[in-house]
Every structure is written in C-alpha cells, then in structure tokens.
Scaffold this motif. Structure first.
Motif, PDB file in Angstrom:
ATOM      1  N   ASP A  62       0.816  -1.216   0.000  1.00  0.00           N
ATOM      2  CA  ASP A  62       0.000   0.000   0.000  1.00  0.00           C
ATOM      3  C   ASP A  62       0.851   1.268   0.000  1.00  0.00           C
ATOM      4  O   ASP A  62       0.443   2.299  -0.538  1.00  0.00           O
ATOM      5  N   ASP A  63       2.053   1.215   0.575  1.00  0.00           N
ATOM      6  CA  ASP A  63       2.943   2.379   0.543  1.00  0.00           C
ATOM      7  C   ASP A  63       3.389   2.678  -0.890  1.00  0.00           C
ATOM      8  O   ASP A  63       3.526   3.844  -1.273  1.00  0.00           O
ATOM      9  N   VAL A  64       3.612   1.637  -1.678  1.00  0.00           N
ATOM     10  CA  VAL A  64       3.979   1.818  -3.087  1.00  0.00           C
ATOM     11  C   VAL A  64       2.807   2.441  -3.844  1.00  0.00           C
ATOM     12  O   VAL A  64       3.000   3.376  -4.632  1.00  0.00           O
ATOM     13  N   LEU A  65       1.600   1.957  -3.593  1.00  0.00           N
ATOM     14  CA  LEU A  65       0.431   2.528  -4.272  1.00  0.00           C
ATOM     15  C   LEU A  65       0.293   4.016  -3.937  1.00  0.00           C
ATOM     16  O   LEU A  65       0.051   4.832  -4.833  1.00  0.00           O
ATOM     17  N   ARG A  66       0.465   4.380  -2.670  1.00  0.00           N
ATOM     18  CA  ARG A  66       0.379   5.795  -2.302  1.00  0.00           C
ATOM     19  C   ARG A  66       1.438   6.629  -3.029  1.00  0.00           C
ATOM     20  O   ARG A  66       1.171   7.748  -3.459  1.00  0.00           O
ATOM     21  N   ALA A  67       2.635   6.069  -3.186  1.00  0.00           N
ATOM     22  CA  ALA A  67       3.703   6.783  -3.901  1.00  0.00           C
ATOM     23  C   ALA A  67       3.353   6.933  -5.384  1.00  0.00           C
ATOM     24  O   ALA A  67       3.610   7.983  -5.981  1.00  0.00           O
ATOM     25  N   VAL A  68       2.769   5.904  -5.985  1.00  0.00           N
ATOM     26  CA  VAL A  68       2.351   5.980  -7.389  1.00  0.00           C
ATOM     27  C   VAL A  68       1.286   7.068  -7.549  1.00  0.00           C
ATOM     28  O   VAL A  68       1.365   7.897  -8.463  1.00  0.00           O
ATOM     29  N   ILE A  69       0.309   7.069  -6.668  1.00  0.00           N
ATOM     30  CA  ILE A  69      -0.763   8.069  -6.741  1.00  0.00           C
ATOM     31  C   ILE A  69      -0.184   9.479  -6.606  1.00  0.00           C
ATOM     32  O   ILE A  69      -0.567  10.398  -7.340  1.00  0.00           O
ATOM     33  N   ALA A  70       0.763   9.643  -5.680  1.00  0.00           N
ATOM     34  CA  ALA A  70       1.384  10.961  -5.448  1.00  0.00           C
ATOM     35  C   ALA A  70       2.477  11.279  -6.468  1.00  0.00           C
ATOM     36  O   ALA A  70       3.007  12.392  -6.474  1.00  0.00           O
TER      37      ALA A  70
ATOM     38  N   ALA B 107       8.935   9.247  -5.457  1.00  0.00           N
ATOM     39  CA  ALA B 107       9.854   8.108  -5.416  1.00  0.00           C
ATOM     40  C   ALA B 107       9.219   6.938  -4.659  1.00  0.00           C
ATOM     41  O   ALA B 107       8.512   7.134  -3.667  1.00  0.00           O
ATOM     42  N   LEU B 108       9.516   5.735  -5.148  1.00  0.00           N
ATOM     43  CA  LEU B 108       8.911   4.537  -4.554  1.00  0.00           C
ATOM     44  C   LEU B 108       9.646   4.097  -3.293  1.00  0.00           C
ATOM     45  O   LEU B 108      10.878   4.047  -3.281  1.00  0.00           O
TER      46      LEU B 108
ATOM     47  N   ARG C  83       6.294   8.554 -13.117  1.00  0.00           N
ATOM     48  CA  ARG C  83       6.309   7.889 -11.801  1.00  0.00           C
ATOM     49  C   ARG C  83       5.062   7.039 -11.562  1.00  0.00           C
ATOM     50  O   ARG C  83       4.975   6.332 -10.570  1.00  0.00           O
ATOM     51  N   SER C  84       4.117   7.100 -12.490  1.00  0.00           N
ATOM     52  CA  SER C  84       2.935   6.246 -12.421  1.00  0.00           C
ATOM     53  C   SER C  84       3.187   4.888 -13.071  1.00  0.00           C
ATOM     54  O   SER C  84       2.276   4.073 -13.157  1.00  0.00           O
ATOM     55  N   VAL C  85       4.413   4.647 -13.534  1.00  0.00           N
ATOM     56  CA  VAL C  85       4.775   3.383 -14.188  1.00  0.00           C
ATOM     57  C   VAL C  85       5.759   2.641 -13.291  1.00  0.00           C
ATOM     58  O   VAL C  85       6.796   3.189 -12.916  1.00  0.00           O
TER      59      VAL C  85
ATOM     60  N   HIS D 253       6.677  -4.942 -11.766  1.00  0.00           N
ATOM     61  CA  HIS D 253       6.083  -5.873 -10.802  1.00  0.00           C
ATOM     62  C   HIS D 253       6.993  -6.030  -9.589  1.00  0.00           C
ATOM     63  O   HIS D 253       6.527  -6.133  -8.463  1.00  0.00           O
ATOM     64  N   LYS D 254       8.316  -6.017  -9.827  1.00  0.00           N
ATOM     65  CA  LYS D 254       9.286  -6.177  -8.733  1.00  0.00           C
ATOM     66  C   LYS D 254       9.262  -5.005  -7.765  1.00  0.00           C
ATOM     67  O   LYS D 254       9.751  -5.130  -6.645  1.00  0.00           O
ATOM     68  N   GLU D 255       8.695  -3.884  -8.166  1.00  0.00           N
ATOM     69  CA  GLU D 255       8.602  -2.724  -7.283  1.00  0.00           C
ATOM     70  C   GLU D 255       7.297  -2.718  -6.483  1.00  0.00           C
ATOM     71  O   GLU D 255       7.118  -1.904  -5.583  1.00  0.00           O
ATOM     72  N   TRP D 256       6.409  -3.645  -6.807  1.00  0.00           N
ATOM     73  CA  TRP D 256       5.085  -3.724  -6.200  1.00  0.00           C
ATOM     74  C   TRP D 256       4.974  -4.857  -5.185  1.00  0.00           C
ATOM     75  O   TRP D 256       4.408  -4.692  -4.113  1.00  0.00           O
ATOM     76  N   GLN D 257       5.507  -6.002  -5.538  1.00  0.00           N
ATOM     77  CA  GLN D 257       5.284  -7.207  -4.740  1.00  0.00           C
ATOM     78  C   GLN D 257       6.610  -7.822  -4.309  1.00  0.00           C
ATOM     79  O   GLN D 257       7.439  -8.164  -5.161  1.00  0.00           O
TER      80      GLN D 257
END
Length: 192
Positions: free
Chosen positions: A95-103, A106-107, A160-162, A165-169
């Motif tokens: 969820d922290d990665v998702l918040r960074a993508v939305i904002a 940096a991930l 930064r919206s891209v 998979h390795k950065e997500w899970q």
C-alpha cells in the motif's frame, strides 16, 4: 478510460496494435472491482514464442485464469490486446507503493502484500524469458515506452505512475533485463 479509448490512445502513440478475440469484455470483473486505476505495471512473461505467449496471457493457466494482463508486448514491438478490466497480473502488493504511485513520488521499498493491485493497475506483459540473458529488442523496449506513455498521457500522469512488478510485490523480479528507472526516463522524455 473505456476500452475504445485505450485502443485509440495506444494507436495515437504510434503502436502497432493487434486485437485478440473479445478483449474488450474479457476480464475478471466478477471477482472484484477494477478501479480506481492509478498506474501502469510492467512484467516479463518467462515464455518464448509470441503466439504461445499471447495465448497464455489471454487464457491463463490452472490456478490463474486469464486475462493475465491488458496487453502483451511481443519481441517485434506489437501490442496484443487480450483483456480489458480487472486482470490477474499484479496480485497483492504494498500500500505504501500505491500511495507513492498516486502521489507520483519516489517509490519506497515493497515490503508488504496488503493491497489488491489487479484493481489499481493497467498491466503489460512483455515476451521475455526473464533470465537476464534473453535480449530485449529495441522495437520491444520502444513499445513498452510508448504503451506506458499512452496510458499516462490519457490520464495526465507522469512517468512515476509506471512501475515494475518487482517494485510492487516482494519477491518478484520482473521485468529483468532493463531497469525501471531507465524506462521511466524514456517515458518522461516521450511525455515531454
């Protein structure tokens, strides 16, 4: 965006698009919502052979039904549309990665699996063995860049919206063979 808008955006970015079967309505929406969508996720397939790869990503396999993405980017740089809506590609992530993508910042490190990524990301699977040795042809890398940029351009997102998979899970390694930072730089340049 609608499926038709998705197709138009990809073509407007100069991509060669192959429509596969009933891709506009082929999805997993009966398993949960799709959206709000916040980003684009890039994967590699661990497969060889374009026809086989497209078929696998469209139908899935035992234990993971298709579609496994929205578009399959083959080595020749074509984008094969196999689904639209919820797709089995991202799984649970941080969820922290998702918040960074939305904002669009940096991930952070991905160290949790607490958020449904299939709901929040467009997914592109890229034909590659993922062993770090299988080459990424220039046409394919350019197609990854253009496909991600097309979606970002439509939504008004930046590079930064891209994510990979390795950065997500945690535990995922895809895509392997190029860095996401270099791909984001390419996308940033294209969006200018």
């Amino acid at each position: 965006m609608s499926a038709n808008a998705f197709l138009r955006a990809l073509k407007a970015e100069g991509l060669t698009v192959v429509e596969v079967g009933d891709w506009r309505t082929h999805n997993r929406n009966h398993k949960g919502p799709w959206g709000p969508v916040h980003g684009v996720m890039i994967h590699h397939t661990v497969t060889k052979g374009s026809a086989r790869t497209v078929e696998l990503c469209r139908k899935g396999y035992t234990g993971l039904p298709g579609p496994l993405c929205h578009g399959v980017i083959t080595k020749d740089g074509r984008v094969h549309l196999v689904g639209y809506g919820r797709a089995n590609h991202a799984g649970l992530g941080d969820d922290d990665v998702l918040r960074a993508v939305i904002a669009e910042r940096a991930l952070p490190a991905d160290n949790e699996q607490n958020t449904d990524g299939n709901r929040h990301f467009y997914g592109f699977e890229c034909e590659n063995l993922g062993d770090g040795k299988d080459p990424w042809p220039a046409a394919q890398l350019e197609a990854v860049e253009r496909a991600a940029a097309a979606v970002c351009r439509h939504h008004g997102w930046n590079e930064r919206s891209v994510i990979g998979h390795k950065e997500w899970q945690p535990g995922k390694v895809d895509p392997r063979g190029f860095t996401m930072s270099s791909m984001r730089e390419r996308i940033r340049s294209r969006l200018r």
